[in-house]
Scaffold this active site. Structure first.
Site, PDB file in Angstrom:
ATOM      1  N   LYS A 150       0.824  -1.206   0.000  1.00  0.00           N
ATOM      2  CA  LYS A 150       0.000   0.000   0.000  1.00  0.00           C
ATOM      3  C   LYS A 150       0.870   1.273   0.000  1.00  0.00           C
ATOM      4  CE  LYS A 150      -3.982  -2.260   0.351  1.00  0.00           C
ATOM      5  NZ  LYS A 150      -3.827  -3.727   0.290  1.00  0.00           N
TER       6      LYS A 150
HETATM    7  C1  LIG Z   1      -5.221  -4.536   0.930  1.00  0.00           C
HETATM    8  C2  LIG Z   1      -6.689  -4.501   0.848  1.00  0.00           C
HETATM    9  C3  LIG Z   1      -7.513  -5.051   1.846  1.00  0.00           C
HETATM   10  C4  LIG Z   1      -7.017  -5.883   2.978  1.00  0.00           C
HETATM   11  O1  LIG Z   1      -5.964  -5.376   3.687  1.00  0.00           O
HETATM   12  P1  LIG Z   1      -4.906  -6.359   4.387  1.00  0.00           P
HETATM   13  O2  LIG Z   1      -4.098  -5.391   5.190  1.00  0.00           O
HETATM   14  O3  LIG Z   1      -4.137  -7.049   3.326  1.00  0.00           O
HETATM   15  O4  LIG Z   1      -5.674  -7.291   5.258  1.00  0.00           O
HETATM   16  C5  LIG Z   1      -8.887  -4.889   1.735  1.00  0.00           C
HETATM   17  N1  LIG Z   1      -9.428  -4.241   0.690  1.00  0.00           N
HETATM   18  C6  LIG Z   1      -8.675  -3.720  -0.287  1.00  0.00           C
HETATM   19  C7  LIG Z   1      -9.340  -2.991  -1.402  1.00  0.00           C
HETATM   20  C8  LIG Z   1      -7.290  -3.857  -0.252  1.00  0.00           C
HETATM   21  O5  LIG Z   1      -6.557  -3.341  -1.249  1.00  0.00           O
END
Ligand SMILES: *Cc1c(COP(=O)(O)O)cnc(C)c1O
Length: 384
Positions: free
Chosen positions: A187
């Site tokens: 992210k």
């Molecule tokens: C990354 C992501 C998640 C989940 O996050 P994690 O930290 O990997 O559990 C949920 N929704 C979206 C759209 C994501 O990109």
């Protein structure tokens, strides 16, 4: 080919600076490595960054979504409207709390929930909407909250990809209902793994804290009670220190991503890809945070499929790509619940043709030019 002499370009790579590495070493030496002072500081700074509402950290963005639903009171018998184009966690958490996911097709331009289709999907059992801000592009928040108010629905924003994105000049998290961020390694801001909820008031923040750690309450030195079924979702101080180090650089990260996205548009201005009708993201430099740059391959006009395209990018050009995301309702778990091909045509078309190109802060505009040249070359050789 000259390209083979260049180093491999992955589609994403986190940027962790020396100050953060040193800070992590300090936390490890401090004697307090799990949830503690670094977390408190991270929650405070996140709150300041996105507008001042209470923030509680978690060990993943999946946990934040699930707990966000629980705090909103969503459970068995409730329906939750969401997008079929997301990381599967978005729909899985709805099942996890015992509710029923109701998908609504995407707008093929924004690739987000088509807000015009939401009202048709609302039933007396609908209790919440989880809008997904794909690639960090928010939906029309004014329209979203108008619908939520009219039908008295809770909103848990899946802003996993949208840290630093804005709506009406305000950061995502400042306005609205419950907002969920992820700090997974890929992210825009990472704590290796992690997430955070932005909440409406101190009462919700206290609920979040309890759901995060076994539902425990404490009064004084030896007064402990457990009054709700919580889990084990707390963030370590090592992770929080990584997050703090990232937050210190977020403005630069956002500016760099924006510049790289502009370079992508330039690279696709002319050439075989655009001649064949490649799909580009919405050119929104106002609200989005450019978490990803996804193209939609013009598969009907190519003699190569997406897997072949990705393989060529990798093998011939040394460039990594990804798929974000296949349509969730076509996964086995969801087909078993009655979903089938043909139900959400825009999502299915996007899911089958989307390709994520490299975009991360340590890339240069020359790297972008290398990627667009490779895409154009493959389109030229395989166009029909
Ligand atoms: C990354 C992501 C998640 C989940 O996050 P994690 O930290 O990997 O559990 C949920 N929704 C979206 C759209 C994501 O990109």
């Amino acid at each position: 080919m000259t390209q083979q002499a260049l180093p491999f370009l992955p589609f994403v790579r986190p940027e962790i600076d020396e100050d953060t590495i040193q800070g992590v070493a300090d936390v490890l030496r401090s004697g307090w490595i799990t949830t503690g002072p670094q977390n408190t500081a991270f929650e405070k700074q996140l709150s300041e960054f996105c507008g001042g509402r209470p923030v509680r950290t978690f060990n993943s963005g999946t946990a934040t979504l699930e707990i966000g639903l629980r705090i909103a009171g969503i459970g068995s018998g409730d329906e939750v409207i969401t997008s079929p184009i997301s990381w599967v966690a978005t729909a899985n958490v709805i099942l996890e709390v015992g509710a029923t996911p109701v998908f609504v097709d995407i707008d093929p331009l924004t690739r987000n929930l088509d807000l015009n289709l939401i009202e048709k999907a609302i039933t007396p059992r609908t209790k919440a909407i989880i809008p997904v801000y794909l690639a960090g592009l928010p939906v029309d928040m004014d329209r979203l909250y108008e619908i939520a108010r009219t039908y008295k629905l809770r909103v848990v924003e899946d802003a996993a990809q949208a840290i630093g994105a804005t709506w009406g000049g305000e950061r995502i998290g400042k306005l609205g209902d419950i907002v969920s961020f992820s700090f997974h390694a890929n992210k825009n801001l990472t704590s290796i793994e992690g997430g955070a909820l932005v909440l409406n008031d101190e009462q919700e923040a206290e609920l979040a804290r309890k759901y995060r750690l076994q539902g425990i309450t404490r009064t004084g030195y030896d007064g402990m009670d457990c009054d709700l079924l919580g889990g084990k979702y707390n963030l370590t101080d090592v992770a929080a220190r990584v997050g703090l180090g990232q937050l210190a650089q977020i403005e630069r990260f956002l500016a760099q991503r924006k510049a790289l996205a502009r370079a992508y548009f330039d690279g696709f201005e002319n050439g075989a890809a655009s001649a064949l009708g490649i799909g580009l993201p919405v050119r929104d430099f106002e609200n989005g945070n450019w978490h990803m740059f996804q193209i939609a391959l013009p598969l009907a006009r190519l003699t190569i499929d997406r897997a072949g395209f990705m393989q060529k990018m990798h093998d011939t050009y040394g460039i990594g790509t990804g798929v974000h995301y296949p349509a969730i309702h076509l996964f086995t778990l969801y087909r078993a619940r009655g979903f089938a091909p043909g139900m959400f045509p825009h999502a299915e078309r996007y899911g089958a043709s989307t390709l994520t190109l490299p975009l991360f802060t340590q890339m240069t505009e020359a790297d972008v030019a290398r990627v667009t040249a490779a895409v154009n070359e493959i389109c030229e050789h395989h166009g029909k």
